[in-house]
Structure formats: C-alpha cells, structure tokens
Design a protein around this motif. Structure first.
Motif, PDB file in Angstrom:
ATOM      1  N   ALA B  16      22.650   2.153  27.791  1.00 48.88           N
ATOM      2  CA  ALA B  16      23.614   1.733  28.804  1.00 48.88           C
ATOM      3  C   ALA B  16      23.918   2.396  30.002  1.00 48.88           C
ATOM      4  O   ALA B  16      24.333   2.071  30.949  1.00 48.88           O
ATOM      5  CB  ALA B  16      24.788   1.290  28.065  1.00 48.88           C
ATOM      6  N   LEU B  17      23.740   3.920  29.870  1.00 44.37           N
ATOM      7  CA  LEU B  17      24.191   4.754  30.915  1.00 44.37           C
ATOM      8  C   LEU B  17      22.749   5.202  31.779  1.00 44.37           C
ATOM      9  O   LEU B  17      23.170   5.976  32.580  1.00 44.37           O
ATOM     10  CB  LEU B  17      24.764   5.944  30.194  1.00 44.37           C
ATOM     11  CG  LEU B  17      25.944   5.659  29.313  1.00 44.37           C
ATOM     12  CD1 LEU B  17      26.512   6.956  29.365  1.00 44.37           C
ATOM     13  CD2 LEU B  17      27.064   4.720  30.287  1.00 44.37           C
ATOM     14  N   PRO B  87      28.813   1.883  31.333  1.00 40.26           N
ATOM     15  CA  PRO B  87      28.115   1.179  32.242  1.00 40.26           C
ATOM     16  C   PRO B  87      28.867   0.325  33.320  1.00 40.26           C
ATOM     17  O   PRO B  87      30.027  -0.002  32.841  1.00 40.26           O
ATOM     18  CB  PRO B  87      27.136   0.232  31.351  1.00 40.26           C
ATOM     19  CG  PRO B  87      28.049  -0.159  30.121  1.00 40.26           C
ATOM     20  CD  PRO B  87      28.612   1.099  30.081  1.00 40.26           C
TER      21      PRO B  87
END
Lengths: 193, 155
Positions: B16-17, B87
C-alpha cells in the motif's frame, strides 16, 4: 594530502558467493568512500589533515570527525581481514587461539555470538591486549579498539549495510558465511608473539 | 495466563505504501524485524515483575535491562511507525497541528528540514522524532531502539 580508502586487495566479485559483488560495490564505493569523502571535507585546510588516519582516530573527540575517521579506518581493516578463500591459520595463530579460547571451534562460536548478539550498528573484533592475551570485543557504531588501547587483529562489520543486500535481516547467516573469508595471514601480521 | 505482546495488525497491505516503500521491504520489516522485537521482548520479561505490565511502564523501568530496553523500544517504536504512515496520506497538516508546527518551527518546510536533519545526523542506527514536550513541539533523534518516553525526553 587527502585521506583515501585502502585499495581492495581483490576483485569486487572475489568474495562471492559469501559476500556478493553488489555488496562490495555498494559497501566500498558508497559507504566506505563516503566516510572518506566526509573526513576530507571535515579536515580540509586543517591541521588534522596532516595526521595519519590512525593518529586522527586515536586523538579525535567524539563527534563527526571521529565517526568518519574511525569508519574510514575500520573499513580499511575489514577489507584486509578478508581474502577470497580462507586457509588454515599459521601455527602461531592457531596456538594463540587455542590457548586463549580453548579451541578454534570455541573461538568461532564466541566470536559469532558476539557479532550476532551485538545490538544496532557496530563491529566485532578479535584484539590483542597489552599483556598479549587475546579478547573478543564488540563495539557500537564507529567505536574501535584503537580508542581502548587494544591491538586490532580481525574485524567483522555488523552494520546492516554490510549484509543487508545479501542476507537481509539474517545477520546470523552472514556471520556464518563470513568465516569462509577470514584472512588468518593478516591476523598473524597484526599479532605480537 | 498473562497475555504476551503481539504485533498490531497493519492497517494497510504490504504494497500500500508503494512506490515510496516497496512491499518486500514492508514484509521483511514487519514480519521479521518488528516481530523479532516482540518475540524477544516477551522472552526478556517472562517470569520477571515486568511481565503483565503495559509497554509504557516497561519502557520507563528498563534502564538496567538492555534486552528489555532494546526489544521493548523496538516493539513500541515500530508500532508507532506503521501507524503514522498510510496510503493516500502525506500532503500538509491543517488546523491546530499546522498552527503548532508554525509556532515551533516557523513554517512546515522548515519543520521538514529540521526533521530531516535530525534523521540524517543521527550516526548509526536510530530514529528521528517529532514530540510534544511541555505543550510545545520539538524534534530530536535517538540511538538504536531508544525513544523519548524512556525518560530522557526529546533531546
């Protein structure tokens, strides 16, 4: 005359598969030479620039000057502590190891434990004390036996940058594999008998 | 039965990052490094009077216990680290936080400079922090897995 990193005594891929060419490339060209560059910046046009690296490490107070000088020196020692393929230690070295630690096996276990168990960045050293006895010491960050009146004989870098590319978090595996590279001839050259 | 420390679940997936921090880094960092701190912390306090105490109490009572300090710190620090990221985050702070940052650092940009300096000038392993101390925001760094709640504050 500026300080410089020791010339590698072997090709960058010579320590593979135990330490990869990629690691040597990053470790030597970025990290080691980075410390040297910072050291030259810090000593430019200063009296410290005239000292030998060893003198500078011994006399520098804690702070960026010491950190970069010591790391430059520690890394020189690290590359020299290794060779592409380890061989049986010279008899005088084997004897000293045996009399100080009981056996080569026990020495390797103690050294490995110290290297693996050291928390955070640092170095694991085999040193010789003024009374000629051998000792295993692990120091934090840039700290080095030169600051403690001990003669360095052998070192293993346990900053993450030394093993992360090849072993990620598995420092234990890095240390186990590192034994394949130990330059016992260099250890002998540093010792007093 | 005393409950052992467990890793909090990540609020987002490993990937997600990305692209800022890649999935493989997140996986190793969380499931190997952070998990090891939790495991080692539990082992270090087992059977001692620190067992069953809150992590905050443990961190304030471990000066003479390196294994507890190192692993307890590692456990707590990473808990916070995952929480302060996400995120669809980033951007600039607003409201009271933005005001407090301006009060303490002049501008958000200057705060970022100071925070970056704290991170890049920490030699060896460690963390950079933004803390509240005496009602004011301060920036500092700590070595290894130490943190400001261990008693030394934010220096």
């Amino acid at each position: 005359m500026a300080f410089s990193a020791v010339a590698l005594p072997y090709a960058k891929d010579a320590l593979a598969p135990f330490i990869s060419a990629e690691t040597v490339e990053f470790h030597y060209e970025k990290h080691h030479k980075g410390y040297v560059a910072k050291l030259n910046d810090l000593t430019k046009d200063k009296p410290e620039a005239k000292l030998s690296l060893e003198e500078l490490v011994k006399t520098a107070a804690p702070g960026p000057l010491f950190n970069n000088a010591a790391q430059a020196w520690n890394h020189n020692f690290y590359w020299l502590s290794m060779c592409p393929k380890t061989a049986a230690p010279p008899p005088e070295v084997a004897e000293a190891i045996k009399s100080n630690f009981g056996s080569m096996e026990e020495f390797k276990k103690k050294f490995s434990d110290a290297a693996i168990g050291h928390f955070g960045s640092g170095w694991c050293w085999l040193v010789q004390n003024p009374d000629k006895k051998l000792q295993i010491v692990a120091f934090h960050d840039a700290d080095t036996p030169l600051k403690h009146g001990q003669k360095p004989l052998l070192t293993c870098d346990v900053w993450e940058h030394a093993y992360y590319i090849d072993y990620r978090n598995r420092r234990m595996e890095y240390v186990e594999k590192w034994w394949n590279l130990v330059n016992w001839q260099f250890v002998k050259e540093n010792m007093q008998f | 039965y005393i409950m052992a420390f467990e890793l909090p679940k990540l609020a987002y997936a490993y990937d997600a990052l990305e692209p800022h921090i890649d999935a493989r880094t997140m996986e190793i960092h969380y499931s190997k490094h952070h998990q090891a701190y939790a495991t080692n912390l539990n082992n270090a306090i087992a059977g001692t009077d620190l067992e069953g105490k809150s992590i905050e109490y443990i961190l304030q009572n471990c000066k003479d216990k390196p294994a507890v300090r190192n692993n307890g710190g590692g456990f707590w620090n990473h808990n916070l680290f995952w929480e302060i990221m996400g995120p669809n985050a980033g951007g600039t702070p607003t409201g009271e936080l933005a005001q407090a940052i301006n009060d303490a650092f002049g501008t958000f940009e200057h705060f970022k400079d100071e925070f970056a300096k704290a991170g890049t000038t920490r030699f060896g392993s460690g963390w950079a922090w933004l803390c509240v101390e005496g009602g004011k925001l301060v920036v500092c760094s700590t070595a290894n897995q130490d943190n400001p709640i261990m008693g030394e504050g934010c220096k």
